[in-house]
Design a protein around this motif. Sequence first.
Motif, PDB file in Angstrom:
ATOM      1  N   ASP A  72       1.071  -1.642   0.252  1.00 28.36           N
ATOM      2  CA  ASP A  72      -0.244   0.096   0.467  1.00 28.36           C
ATOM      3  C   ASP A  72       1.266   1.186   0.391  1.00 28.36           C
ATOM      4  O   ASP A  72       1.993   1.390   0.274  1.00 28.36           O
ATOM      5  CB  ASP A  72      -1.061  -0.453   1.453  1.00 28.36           C
ATOM      6  N   THR A  73       0.094   2.387  -0.309  1.00 27.56           N
ATOM      7  CA  THR A  73       1.016   3.711  -0.691  1.00 27.56           C
ATOM      8  C   THR A  73       1.789   4.098   1.148  1.00 27.56           C
ATOM      9  O   THR A  73       2.914   4.706   0.156  1.00 27.56           O
ATOM     10  CB  THR A  73      -0.031   4.914  -0.746  1.00 27.56           C
ATOM     11  N   PHE A  74       1.302   3.432   1.732  1.00 31.21           N
ATOM     12  CA  PHE A  74       2.024   3.566   3.757  1.00 31.21           C
ATOM     13  C   PHE A  74       3.097   2.704   3.755  1.00 31.21           C
ATOM     14  O   PHE A  74       3.806   3.022   5.028  1.00 31.21           O
ATOM     15  CB  PHE A  74       0.993   4.246   4.003  1.00 31.21           C
ATOM     16  N   ASP A  75       2.906   1.558   3.154  1.00 32.48           N
ATOM     17  CA  ASP A  75       3.790   0.030   3.351  1.00 32.48           C
ATOM     18  C   ASP A  75       5.607   1.256   3.165  1.00 32.48           C
ATOM     19  O   ASP A  75       6.185   1.241   1.996  1.00 32.48           O
ATOM     20  CB  ASP A  75       3.816  -0.712   2.409  1.00 32.48           C
ATOM     21  N   GLU A  76       6.000   0.230   4.305  1.00 34.10           N
ATOM     22  CA  GLU A  76       7.856   0.961   4.198  1.00 34.10           C
ATOM     23  C   GLU A  76       8.454   0.071   3.353  1.00 34.10           C
ATOM     24  O   GLU A  76       9.328   0.670   3.022  1.00 34.10           O
ATOM     25  CB  GLU A  76       7.899   1.107   5.829  1.00 34.10           C
ATOM     26  N   ARG A  77       8.254  -1.304   2.848  1.00 28.58           N
ATOM     27  CA  ARG A  77       8.563  -2.274   1.838  1.00 28.58           C
ATOM     28  C   ARG A  77       9.130  -1.056   0.785  1.00 28.58           C
ATOM     29  O   ARG A  77       9.006  -1.761  -0.312  1.00 28.58           O
ATOM     30  CB  ARG A  77       8.192  -3.371   2.038  1.00 28.58           C
ATOM     31  N   ILE A  78       8.185  -0.455   0.264  1.00 27.78           N
ATOM     32  CA  ILE A  78       8.246   0.557  -1.023  1.00 27.78           C
ATOM     33  C   ILE A  78       9.632   0.433  -1.163  1.00 27.78           C
ATOM     34  O   ILE A  78      10.292   0.647  -1.768  1.00 27.78           O
ATOM     35  CB  ILE A  78       6.624   1.527  -1.195  1.00 27.78           C
ATOM     36  N   LYS A  79      10.428   0.885  -0.348  1.00 28.87           N
ATOM     37  CA  LYS A  79      11.810   1.773  -0.278  1.00 28.87           C
ATOM     38  C   LYS A  79      12.658   0.130  -0.564  1.00 28.87           C
ATOM     39  O   LYS A  79      13.353   0.744  -1.197  1.00 28.87           O
ATOM     40  CB  LYS A  79      12.050   2.059   1.092  1.00 28.87           C
ATOM     41  N   THR A  80      11.678  -0.561  -0.517  1.00 31.68           N
ATOM     42  CA  THR A  80      13.227  -1.910  -0.949  1.00 31.68           C
ATOM     43  C   THR A  80      12.280  -2.466  -1.757  1.00 31.68           C
ATOM     44  O   THR A  80      12.348  -3.446  -1.760  1.00 31.68           O
ATOM     45  CB  THR A  80      13.116  -2.287   0.219  1.00 31.68           C
ATOM     46  N   ALA A  81      11.192  -1.871  -2.610  1.00 29.17           N
ATOM     47  CA  ALA A  81      10.533  -2.666  -3.370  1.00 29.17           C
ATOM     48  C   ALA A  81      11.702  -3.753  -4.460  1.00 29.17           C
ATOM     49  O   ALA A  81      11.191  -5.376  -5.188  1.00 29.17           O
ATOM     50  CB  ALA A  81       9.512  -2.071  -4.399  1.00 29.17           C
ATOM     51  N   PHE A  82      12.535  -3.085  -4.886  1.00 33.01           N
ATOM     52  CA  PHE A  82      13.520  -3.078  -5.967  1.00 33.01           C
ATOM     53  C   PHE A  82      14.526  -4.848  -5.463  1.00 33.01           C
ATOM     54  O   PHE A  82      13.740  -6.177  -5.911  1.00 33.01           O
ATOM     55  CB  PHE A  82      14.723  -2.052  -6.408  1.00 33.01           C
ATOM     56  N   GLU A  83      14.639  -4.630  -4.227  1.00 34.09           N
ATOM     57  CA  GLU A  83      15.349  -6.170  -3.886  1.00 34.09           C
ATOM     58  C   GLU A  83      14.382  -6.921  -3.454  1.00 34.09           C
ATOM     59  O   GLU A  83      14.537  -8.026  -3.914  1.00 34.09           O
ATOM     60  CB  GLU A  83      15.697  -5.016  -2.480  1.00 34.09           C
ATOM     61  N   ASP A  84      13.437  -6.490  -3.247  1.00 33.33           N
ATOM     62  CA  ASP A  84      11.756  -7.722  -2.330  1.00 33.33           C
ATOM     63  C   ASP A  84      11.843  -8.292  -4.293  1.00 33.33           C
ATOM     64  O   ASP A  84      11.487  -9.206  -4.134  1.00 33.33           O
ATOM     65  CB  ASP A  84      10.989  -6.692  -2.032  1.00 33.33           C
ATOM     66  N   ALA A  85      10.885  -7.595  -5.084  1.00 32.55           N
ATOM     67  CA  ALA A  85      11.231  -8.126  -6.373  1.00 32.55           C
ATOM     68  C   ALA A  85      12.231  -9.049  -6.850  1.00 32.55           C
ATOM     69  O   ALA A  85      11.473  -9.983  -7.609  1.00 32.55           O
ATOM     70  CB  ALA A  85      11.155  -7.068  -7.123  1.00 32.55           C
ATOM     71  N   GLU A  86      13.176  -8.579  -6.662  1.00 34.02           N
ATOM     72  CA  GLU A  86      14.336  -9.549  -6.740  1.00 34.02           C
ATOM     73  C   GLU A  86      14.176 -10.880  -5.720  1.00 34.02           C
ATOM     74  O   GLU A  86      14.510 -12.115  -6.404  1.00 34.02           O
ATOM     75  CB  GLU A  86      15.655  -9.029  -6.879  1.00 34.02           C
ATOM     76  N   LYS A  87      14.188 -10.829  -5.526  1.00 35.69           N
ATOM     77  CA  LYS A  87      13.976 -12.028  -4.172  1.00 35.69           C
ATOM     78  C   LYS A  87      12.370 -12.872  -4.488  1.00 35.69           C
ATOM     79  O   LYS A  87      13.254 -13.944  -4.454  1.00 35.69           O
ATOM     80  CB  LYS A  87      14.047 -11.601  -2.467  1.00 35.69           C
ATOM     81  N   LEU A  88      11.836 -12.388  -5.220  1.00 32.15           N
ATOM     82  CA  LEU A  88      10.570 -13.427  -5.430  1.00 32.15           C
ATOM     83  C   LEU A  88      10.907 -13.279  -6.398  1.00 32.15           C
ATOM     84  O   LEU A  88       9.659 -14.783  -7.600  1.00 32.15           O
ATOM     85  CB  LEU A  88       9.619 -12.168  -5.213  1.00 32.15           C
ATOM     86  N   GLY A  89      11.657 -13.000  -7.220  1.00 37.91           N
ATOM     87  CA  GLY A  89      11.807 -13.504  -8.677  1.00 37.91           C
ATOM     88  C   GLY A  89      11.440 -13.067 -10.134  1.00 37.91           C
ATOM     89  O   GLY A  89      11.010 -13.346 -11.241  1.00 37.91           O
ATOM     90  N   MET A  90      11.487 -11.768  -9.831  1.00 35.89           N
ATOM     91  CA  MET A  90       9.816 -11.144 -10.031  1.00 35.89           C
ATOM     92  C   MET A  90      10.990 -10.268 -11.413  1.00 35.89           C
ATOM     93  O   MET A  90      12.247  -9.373 -10.750  1.00 35.89           O
ATOM     94  CB  MET A  90       8.918 -10.121  -9.945  1.00 35.89           C
ATOM     95  N   THR A  91      11.090 -10.388 -12.546  1.00 39.21           N
ATOM     96  CA  THR A  91      12.058  -9.035 -13.398  1.00 39.21           C
ATOM     97  C   THR A  91      10.923  -8.238 -14.087  1.00 39.21           C
ATOM     98  O   THR A  91       9.685  -8.402 -14.074  1.00 39.21           O
ATOM     99  CB  THR A  91      12.478  -9.639 -14.276  1.00 39.21           C
ATOM    100  N   PHE A  92      12.143  -7.008 -13.887  1.00 39.63           N
ATOM    101  CA  PHE A  92      11.105  -5.778 -14.546  1.00 39.63           C
ATOM    102  C   PHE A  92      11.572  -4.564 -15.144  1.00 39.63           C
ATOM    103  O   PHE A  92      13.334  -4.658 -15.907  1.00 39.63           O
ATOM    104  CB  PHE A  92       9.905  -5.085 -13.267  1.00 39.63           C
ATOM    105  N   GLU A  93      11.416  -4.060 -16.568  1.00 37.77           N
ATOM    106  CA  GLU A  93      11.749  -3.100 -17.146  1.00 37.77           C
ATOM    107  C   GLU A  93      11.216  -1.809 -17.136  1.00 37.77           C
ATOM    108  O   GLU A  93       9.387  -2.052 -17.252  1.00 37.77           O
ATOM    109  CB  GLU A  93      12.091  -3.582 -18.470  1.00 37.77           C
ATOM    110  N   PHE A  94      11.715  -0.583 -16.742  1.00 34.98           N
ATOM    111  CA  PHE A  94      10.842   0.564 -17.054  1.00 34.98           C
ATOM    112  C   PHE A  94      11.801   1.210 -18.716  1.00 34.98           C
ATOM    113  O   PHE A  94      12.668   1.103 -19.594  1.00 34.98           O
ATOM    114  CB  PHE A  94      11.366   1.330 -16.328  1.00 34.98           C
ATOM    115  N   ILE A  95      10.407   1.343 -19.347  1.00 35.51           N
ATOM    116  CA  ILE A  95      10.290   1.617 -20.852  1.00 35.51           C
ATOM    117  C   ILE A  95       9.639   3.358 -20.944  1.00 35.51           C
ATOM    118  O   ILE A  95       8.626   4.154 -21.146  1.00 35.51           O
ATOM    119  CB  ILE A  95       9.783   0.815 -22.119  1.00 35.51           C
ATOM    120  N   PRO A  96      10.671   4.563 -20.511  1.00 38.75           N
ATOM    121  CA  PRO A  96      10.077   6.128 -20.901  1.00 38.75           C
ATOM    122  C   PRO A  96       9.391   5.849 -22.458  1.00 38.75           C
ATOM    123  O   PRO A  96      10.708   5.505 -23.504  1.00 38.75           O
ATOM    124  CB  PRO A  96      11.929   6.930 -21.039  1.00 38.75           C
ATOM    125  N   GLU A  97       9.081   6.297 -22.479  1.00 38.30           N
ATOM    126  CA  GLU A  97       8.148   6.889 -23.843  1.00 38.30           C
ATOM    127  C   GLU A  97       7.949   8.121 -24.274  1.00 38.30           C
ATOM    128  O   GLU A  97       7.514   9.138 -23.601  1.00 38.30           O
ATOM    129  CB  GLU A  97       6.392   6.233 -24.454  1.00 38.30           C
TER     130      GLU A  97
END
Length: 220
Positions: A72-97
């Motif tokens: 959620d928006t107030f969840d402190e874990r947002i700060k570590t979302a990149f690292e958490d996603a990596e631990k879960l095996g989720m890959t991601f890519e940002f593409i500015p258009e």
Amino acid sequence: MKYRSVFEIIGPVMIGPSSSHTAGAARIGRVARKLYGRQPKWAKIYLYGSFAETYKGHGTDVAIIGGLLDYDTFDERIKTAFEDAEKLGMTFEFIPEEEEMEHPNTARIVIGDEKDEMELVGISIGGGTMEVTELNGFPLRLSGHYPALLVVHEDRSGVIASVSNAIAAQQMNIAHMEVDRKAKGEMALMVIEVDQVIDDTLIQELEALPHVTQVSTLAD
């Protein structure tokens, strides 16, 4: 733009510097996660307008990934979302258009796994609020303020009436409803926001209706 409460003007309780670029972005990601129904294995996020220009400095990127992790928006874990996603095996890519969209804070999120994928377009409209404007090619307007049913069905006579009758039988009030279709007689989508909590009984009843192929829900 009309605000529903003073809290939408002063902004939500949130992690990050901007209600539009951080809280709204997190909510777009979280709605995508809820509509997909499970943790995606991969994500491609296309950013437009000011999202594309400032997504790193304003935390839009980490907020969207946090939302995809169901934070959620107030969840402190947002700060570590990149690292958490990596631990879960989720890959991601940002593409500015560079393409200009109707709204400057627009994100197109494509998520999936080995089974299927889903595409969602969301806009952050200020004060931490958002709207879904497109889902798998269907234009729609989904605010996320109310519990919602998304019913994929064949474009056949009587399906809308059957779904509405099933909702009415549960003593539920429809706050907002939209219907769209790919073409006459082909796949269609109902988006129905209601005032009450949606339970499994209604979902099962809707799934059993003729010509209904899929039912998804979005909790308030």
